[in-house]
Write a protein that holds these residues in place. Sequence first.
Motif, mmCIF file in Angstrom:
data_model
loop_
_atom_site.group_PDB
_atom_site.id
_atom_site.type_symbol
_atom_site.label_atom_id
_atom_site.label_comp_id
_atom_site.label_asym_id
_atom_site.label_seq_id
_atom_site.Cartn_x
_atom_site.Cartn_y
_atom_site.Cartn_z
ATOM 1 N N LEU A 111 0.256 4.333 0.498
ATOM 2 C CA LEU A 111 -0.336 5.194 1.501
ATOM 3 C C LEU A 111 0.269 4.871 2.933
ATOM 4 O O LEU A 111 0.070 5.895 3.735
ATOM 5 N N CYS A 112 0.589 3.773 3.094
ATOM 6 C CA CYS A 112 0.993 3.290 4.391
ATOM 7 C C CYS A 112 2.534 3.765 4.770
ATOM 8 O O CYS A 112 3.435 3.804 3.519
ATOM 9 N N HIS A 140 -7.150 2.112 1.931
ATOM 10 C CA HIS A 140 -6.470 3.116 2.849
ATOM 11 C C HIS A 140 -7.101 4.468 2.881
ATOM 12 O O HIS A 140 -7.117 5.200 1.755
ATOM 13 N N HIS A 177 -4.016 1.565 8.374
ATOM 14 C CA HIS A 177 -4.503 1.228 7.051
ATOM 15 C C HIS A 177 -5.751 0.576 7.153
ATOM 16 O O HIS A 177 -5.957 -0.459 7.746
ATOM 17 N N CYS A 233 0.945 -1.182 0.029
ATOM 18 C CA CYS A 233 0.048 0.109 0.118
ATOM 19 C C CYS A 233 0.775 1.154 0.089
ATOM 20 O O CYS A 233 1.786 1.319 1.025
HETATM 21 ZN ZN LIG Z 1 -1.971 1.460 3.663
#
Ligand SMILES: [Zn+2]
Length: 311
Positions: free
Chosen positions: A71-72, A148, A110, A69
């Motif tokens: 965005l993590c 996310h 998340h 991911c």
């Molecule tokens: Zn994430």
Amino acid sequence: MSYSERVNQLFISQVSEWDLARVNYEQLENVRTRIIGFGTFDLTVQFNPGRITSSAAKVDSRSIEARPCFLCAKNRPLQQQGLPFGKGWTMLVNPFPIFDRHLTIVADQHTDQRILDSFRIMLSLARELPDYVIFYNGPQCGASAPDHLHFQAGNKGFLPVEKDFAGKLNCSLISRKGDISLWQWKNYMRGMITFEGTNPDDLALSFEEFYSRFRLIQADRPEPMLNILTSFSSGTFTVHIIPRKLHRPSQFFAGDDKKIILSPASVDMGGVVITPREEDFVKITAEDISDIFGQVCLSDEELSPLIKNLP
Ligand SMILES: [Zn+2]
């Protein structure tokens, strides 16, 4: 220093220290646009090759589970700095911009992209960033990370919907209760409503009422399909809601000369149609856009029963 000033500082430091961001924001100055008129309103078509990853993102659950991911925090580029927002959120500079100033605001956990419990966060973001429009793409409405939770923000003065709402040629006030005004858009190619109000609690109640009605007709979805654009000015919030009935239009999946890579999300609904491929930018017509909006949005007639006696 205000929060807004701290965000400006983040932006300045990121575009000076992070090569990817600097190059992509510089390239934005050369981006090509076309204006297409529809009588009472215009749309802008933007050729933006940097957005291909987002527009063509595979968002089926198998593909999502197979990728790290982005965005993590643990997967983000080392150069990407964040600024905390409230409790549990981080403000980031979006390195693949559409706007001169383009932010992504991500939840620190998340967790799935869902609006119901985060609508008030969106209002807080709008209030803290009065120079920006805050937008939300539902998990099946253009979010490239449906797993996310996140919002985005772009500088005001860019999306045609801002001017169109000020001009009121395509929308009319249909009700007012207490602090809340509800506007409905007509002949705008996308069924759309707008709440205005000063009180976040009242706005949240109105939104939740609309959400629960819409959920009844999209019960099989993870949440009712929505794009939302929110801004704050002189003490008043403006919340544009564009309910959706389809993620991507038939042209997205078509072969050869019929293919158009256009994956509509909040920015497109706000009047800037993003074409990551030059051939699509060149060939797309007013009829194509009207057809695409018609496929993915509710018609004025489909939307009307959902807002009866609102707010
Ligand atoms: Zn994430």
